[in-house]
Each structure stands twice: as structure tokens, then as C-alpha cells.
Design a protein around this motif. Sequence first.
Motif, PDB file in Angstrom:
ATOM      1  N   ARG A   1     -45.945  46.613 -83.605  1.00 58.82           N
ATOM      2  CA  ARG A   1     -44.629  46.050 -83.318  1.00 58.82           C
ATOM      3  C   ARG A   1     -44.790  44.694 -82.642  1.00 58.82           C
ATOM      4  NH1 ARG A   1     -41.047  49.308 -79.767  1.00 58.82           N
ATOM      5  NH2 ARG A   1     -42.836  49.055 -78.368  1.00 58.82           N
ATOM      6  N   TRP A   2     -43.880  43.799 -82.946  1.00 58.97           N
ATOM      7  CA  TRP A   2     -43.922  42.475 -82.319  1.00 58.97           C
ATOM      8  C   TRP A   2     -43.786  42.586 -80.808  1.00 58.97           C
ATOM      9  CZ3 TRP A   2     -46.078  38.997 -85.007  1.00 58.97           C
ATOM     10  CH2 TRP A   2     -45.874  38.887 -86.381  1.00 58.97           C
ATOM     11  N   ALA A   3     -43.043  43.580 -80.339  1.00 55.77           N
ATOM     12  CA  ALA A   3     -42.829  43.751 -78.898  1.00 55.77           C
ATOM     13  C   ALA A   3     -44.122  44.066 -78.157  1.00 55.77           C
ATOM     14  CB  ALA A   3     -41.807  44.864 -78.653  1.00 55.77           C
ATOM     15  N   ASP A   4     -45.120  44.572 -78.877  1.00 59.32           N
ATOM     16  CA  ASP A   4     -46.386  44.964 -78.246  1.00 59.32           C
ATOM     17  C   ASP A   4     -47.454  43.881 -78.347  1.00 59.32           C
ATOM     18  OD1 ASP A   4     -45.237  47.450 -77.735  1.00 59.32           O
ATOM     19  OD2 ASP A   4     -45.916  48.275 -79.650  1.00 59.32           O
ATOM     20  N   VAL A   5     -47.128  42.778 -79.028  1.00 60.88           N
ATOM     21  CA  VAL A   5     -48.111  41.726 -79.283  1.00 60.88           C
ATOM     22  C   VAL A   5     -47.811  40.501 -78.431  1.00 60.88           C
ATOM     23  CG1 VAL A   5     -49.098  40.183 -81.022  1.00 60.88           C
ATOM     24  CG2 VAL A   5     -48.470  42.521 -81.646  1.00 60.88           C
ATOM     25  N   GLU A   6     -48.840  39.999 -77.757  1.00 59.54           N
ATOM     26  CA  GLU A   6     -48.722  38.763 -76.989  1.00 59.54           C
ATOM     27  C   GLU A   6     -49.636  37.723 -77.632  1.00 59.54           C
ATOM     28  OE1 GLU A   6     -49.604  39.506 -72.912  1.00 59.54           O
ATOM     29  OE2 GLU A   6     -48.222  41.199 -72.750  1.00 59.54           O
ATOM     30  N   LEU A   7     -49.079  36.905 -78.492  1.00 53.44           N
ATOM     31  CA  LEU A   7     -49.882  35.931 -79.216  1.00 53.44           C
ATOM     32  C   LEU A   7     -50.432  34.849 -78.286  1.00 53.44           C
ATOM     33  CD1 LEU A   7     -47.822  35.497 -82.511  1.00 53.44           C
ATOM     34  CD2 LEU A   7     -49.884  36.852 -82.138  1.00 53.44           C
ATOM     35  N   ALA A   8     -49.687  34.506 -77.256  1.00 52.90           N
ATOM     36  CA  ALA A   8     -50.122  33.446 -76.348  1.00 52.90           C
ATOM     37  C   ALA A   8     -51.392  33.828 -75.591  1.00 52.90           C
ATOM     38  CB  ALA A   8     -49.002  33.114 -75.367  1.00 52.90           C
ATOM     39  N   THR A   9     -51.485  35.092 -75.205  1.00 52.44           N
ATOM     40  CA  THR A   9     -52.657  35.559 -74.452  1.00 52.44           C
ATOM     41  C   THR A   9     -53.666  36.290 -75.326  1.00 52.44           C
ATOM     42  OG1 THR A   9     -51.496  37.608 -73.866  1.00 52.44           O
ATOM     43  CG2 THR A   9     -51.336  35.765 -72.329  1.00 52.44           C
ATOM     44  N   GLY A  10     -53.295  36.548 -76.573  1.00 54.08           N
ATOM     45  CA  GLY A  10     -54.217  37.247 -77.466  1.00 54.08           C
ATOM     46  C   GLY A  10     -54.426  38.698 -77.086  1.00 54.08           C
ATOM     47  N   ARG A  11     -53.339  39.426 -76.899  1.00 48.63           N
ATOM     48  CA  ARG A  11     -53.425  40.839 -76.523  1.00 48.63           C
ATOM     49  C   ARG A  11     -52.456  41.666 -77.366  1.00 48.63           C
ATOM     50  NH1 ARG A  11     -57.122  39.013 -74.246  1.00 48.63           N
ATOM     51  NH2 ARG A  11     -57.731  39.117 -72.047  1.00 48.63           N
ATOM     52  N   TRP A  12     -52.886  42.862 -77.704  1.00 48.62           N
ATOM     53  CA  TRP A  12     -52.016  43.831 -78.379  1.00 48.62           C
ATOM     54  C   TRP A  12     -52.132  45.141 -77.607  1.00 48.62           C
ATOM     55  CZ3 TRP A  12     -53.658  46.730 -83.447  1.00 48.62           C
ATOM     56  CH2 TRP A  12     -52.665  47.668 -83.795  1.00 48.62           C
ATOM     57  N   GLN A  13     -51.030  45.603 -77.033  1.00 50.01           N
ATOM     58  CA  GLN A  13     -51.019  46.850 -76.284  1.00 50.01           C
ATOM     59  C   GLN A  13     -50.324  47.915 -77.121  1.00 50.01           C
ATOM     60  OE1 GLN A  13     -50.202  46.721 -72.040  1.00 50.01           O
ATOM     61  NE2 GLN A  13     -50.152  44.482 -72.083  1.00 50.01           N
ATOM     62  N   LEU A  14     -50.973  49.054 -77.277  1.00 47.29           N
ATOM     63  CA  LEU A  14     -50.413  50.107 -78.115  1.00 47.29           C
ATOM     64  C   LEU A  14     -50.754  51.489 -77.572  1.00 47.29           C
ATOM     65  CD1 LEU A  14     -52.644  50.853 -81.191  1.00 47.29           C
ATOM     66  CD2 LEU A  14     -53.314  49.114 -79.539  1.00 47.29           C
ATOM     67  N   LYS A  15     -50.043  52.468 -78.103  1.00 46.73           N
ATOM     68  CA  LYS A  15     -50.343  53.874 -77.843  1.00 46.73           C
ATOM     69  C   LYS A  15     -50.848  54.461 -79.162  1.00 46.73           C
ATOM     70  CE  LYS A  15     -46.924  54.569 -74.172  1.00 46.73           C
ATOM     71  NZ  LYS A  15     -47.917  54.856 -73.122  1.00 46.73           N
ATOM     72  N   PRO A  16     -52.172  54.578 -79.329  1.00 44.68           N
ATOM     73  CA  PRO A  16     -52.720  55.074 -80.599  1.00 44.68           C
ATOM     74  C   PRO A  16     -52.150  56.437 -80.968  1.00 44.68           C
ATOM     75  CG  PRO A  16     -54.452  54.207 -79.193  1.00 44.68           C
ATOM     76  CD  PRO A  16     -53.223  54.278 -78.351  1.00 44.68           C
ATOM     77  N   LEU A  17     -51.818  56.602 -82.237  1.00 44.28           N
ATOM     78  CA  LEU A  17     -51.238  57.864 -82.707  1.00 44.28           C
ATOM     79  C   LEU A  17     -52.130  59.045 -82.374  1.00 44.28           C
ATOM     80  CD1 LEU A  17     -49.875  56.815 -86.219  1.00 44.28           C
ATOM     81  CD2 LEU A  17     -48.537  57.338 -84.182  1.00 44.28           C
ATOM     82  N   LYS A  18     -53.431  58.887 -82.568  1.00 41.22           N
ATOM     83  CA  LYS A  18     -54.348  60.003 -82.341  1.00 41.22           C
ATOM     84  C   LYS A  18     -54.725  60.155 -80.879  1.00 41.22           C
ATOM     85  CE  LYS A  18     -56.316  60.821 -86.852  1.00 41.22           C
ATOM     86  NZ  LYS A  18     -57.537  61.173 -87.605  1.00 41.22           N
ATOM     87  N   GLY A  19     -54.228  59.247 -80.043  1.00 38.21           N
ATOM     88  CA  GLY A  19     -54.534  59.360 -78.626  1.00 38.21           C
ATOM     89  C   GLY A  19     -53.613  60.311 -77.900  1.00 38.21           C
ATOM     90  N   GLN A  20     -52.526  60.682 -78.555  1.00 35.75           N
ATOM     91  CA  GLN A  20     -51.551  61.551 -77.895  1.00 35.75           C
ATOM     92  C   GLN A  20     -51.966  63.019 -78.060  1.00 35.75           C
ATOM     93  OE1 GLN A  20     -49.623  59.419 -76.225  1.00 35.75           O
ATOM     94  NE2 GLN A  20     -50.787  57.937 -77.427  1.00 35.75           N
ATOM     95  N   GLY A  21     -52.557  63.566 -76.995  1.00 30.21           N
ATOM     96  CA  GLY A  21     -52.926  64.976 -77.020  1.00 30.21           C
ATOM     97  C   GLY A  21     -54.389  65.238 -77.320  1.00 30.21           C
ATOM     98  N   LYS A  22     -55.200  64.187 -77.569  1.00 29.32           N
ATOM     99  CA  LYS A  22     -56.622  64.396 -77.849  1.00 29.32           C
ATOM    100  C   LYS A  22     -57.445  63.858 -76.690  1.00 29.32           C
ATOM    101  CE  LYS A  22     -56.689  64.850 -82.814  1.00 29.32           C
ATOM    102  NZ  LYS A  22     -57.503  64.623 -84.020  1.00 29.32           N
TER     103      LYS A  22
END
Length: 352
Positions: free
Chosen positions: A163-184
Motif C-alpha cells: 500500500r502507498w500508505a506503508d511506503v516512504e519513498l523519501a527515506t526508502g522504507r516500506w513498513q508492512l505486516k507480512p501475511l505469514k507473520g500473523q500467528g507463526k
Amino acid sequence: MSKTKNSFNHFAWEYFEGLEKTQKGNTLIRKKGRLELICSYIGNEPISEIGSPRMLEVLLDIQANSLNKAGKPTDKAERCAGIASDVFIYAGARGFCSSNPAALIKSQLAKSSYGHRPAITHPKDFAKLLRAIETIVGDPNTINSLRLLALLFVRNGDLRRMRWADVELATGRWQLKPLKGQGKVNMVKDQVVPLPDQAVAILHKQQKINGHTEYVFFSQTAKKHQIISENTANKRLKDLGYQNIHCAHGFRATAKTLLQEQLKYPLVLVEMALGHTTKDPNGTAYGRFEYIDDRSDMMQKWADYLDALREGRDTTEFRADAQNKADSTAQLKALIDQLGEDKVLELLKNKD
């Protein structure tokens, strides 16, 4: 379908209604399928009368009917045992059964086997694939998604949902909640992906196409989720002649192998980049921002390495230990300039 007050069906679907409030997407669909399969065997039976022998009979039958192409069992029976166990716990907490027969069965099932998903792990072969990707014509979503899979080696499902809301192009960062990270337990629940310059450039191109939408890989033709299909990347790889040679998930294995074997990066940085939980010798897990500078440097070196591979250039300079070697060479040269070659050779000989 019987849903009498004490049947397995009743508690199974009451339990599932609770899941629907906290989970969604493919995970929920898969769990529903497993519950439907279990219920086709024991759904009408009183939950308090289902014992371990009955559960073993059911799960062994599921196992026998869930073999891969090599004739070995998949993990379907294990996963069915897991969700059946959750149902028994749910019913037990409400006083409708006193044991959990599914909990005893997992150790009695054959070890599941899926085999490795196809992935290229040789630099020259990967260079050919990178060049082949650049020949794709048509939807820019497709080629840009493949480019980013190679650069970032995240899971295809996570990239498609970027999602664009999770991407910071100016700082070069993408923050996400990996699908397989939930519960594993072996996957991180929150991940920060440092974006190399090449990835930022690709995302700027995507912004011109889909910047007005929620998703980076928005697709007008996708009816359900409004993002490119999970089969898009694999179909293009198949069209390029890479069926059973390399798949979308294979970019992760490629990166893991080449980062360690060719670029000589430590395992901890590679595992963190893959979104795997990583702990220090004392058992303390690293946070998502730990080693962010080192990881950013690694991701940029990886991107530059891929450019060199694609263009057929020498890749020695991208090794993590290349700078140490360069520093040692410079120091030796300075010493020779100061003392003379003969004196330096004499010192080295005496050291030996």
C-alpha cells in the motif's frame, strides 16, 4: 449438516464465527476448507464421544488422500488436526468435552513433504532470468512486480498487497505486516524493508500509474481484491520458459543463497531481510529497526549486484568483505611506498 447442540458441527462453526472477526483472506478460506473436511467425517457425532482412535482414523484417511506428486504426504492432515484441536479446546472450555483427542494425533502422522519450490541459485543463470524479465511487454504492473520481487525478495502475496500508505519513498522504507507473520512463531509480525535506489525508482514509475489508488499494484481487471493476481508473476515466468525452474517464491531462495555464498553477508542480516525471527545468543529477538543501517547497505549492494549481473559486469566489488580487502591492499601499498618493496618483503618473510 447437523448442528445439534452437542455435535462437532455446532462447535466447529461457532468457533469459526469467532475467527471471521479476527482473520480474513486466504488464511480464513483455508481454515474453512479444513473445517469442512473434518466435519465431513465427524460433524454429526457428539463432540464428547469423539475419542483419539476415531480422530486417528479420520486423520490417517485425510493423509492417505493428500499426497503430492511424489506420492508423499502433504501437511493437510497435520493442519486439520490443528484446527480440530482448536475446536475441542473451544468446546472443552464451555464444558462440553473433557479431552482433546486431536492433540494426541499429530505425532502419529507421517512427516509432511512438499519439496523445495523451484529457484535459480547460480549467478550466471540468474543473470539470464534478469535479462529475460526486461523483455516482457504489456502491463507495467507485471514487469515492475517481478523487478521488485528480485530486488526485495519479499513474499509475492506481501508485494501484491503493498500500500502507498506503508511506503516512504523519501527515506526508502516500506513498513508492512507480512501475511505469514500473523500467528507463526518463526515469522516477524512487523517488518521494515529498506528500499534501494533502484526499488524507489520503480515505485516512482508505479506512482504515475497507480498513485491515485490505495495499492501499488492496483488492477482494474481484478474483481475481488483490486490488485494483481497471485498467479500473475508465475504465469509470466512460465511464459519466459522458467516453469519448474524458477517461481515467484524462488526469488527468496535465490537471494538467501547468493547473499551468503557470493556477497558473503552474515546469516542474521539475510534472515532479517527475509522476515524471519532472529535471536541473539541470549535468546533476545531483534526488533524490526535493528541493524537498519547494515540492512540498508546490504539491500543497496544487492540491487547494485543485480544490475552488474544483468549487464554482465564484474561483481567482485559487491562482496561484503570487498572493502576490507581494498583497505588491506591500500595499507600494503602505502607501506611499500614508505619502506620500499624489499624491506616489506623482508618483514613479511620474518613474520612467517
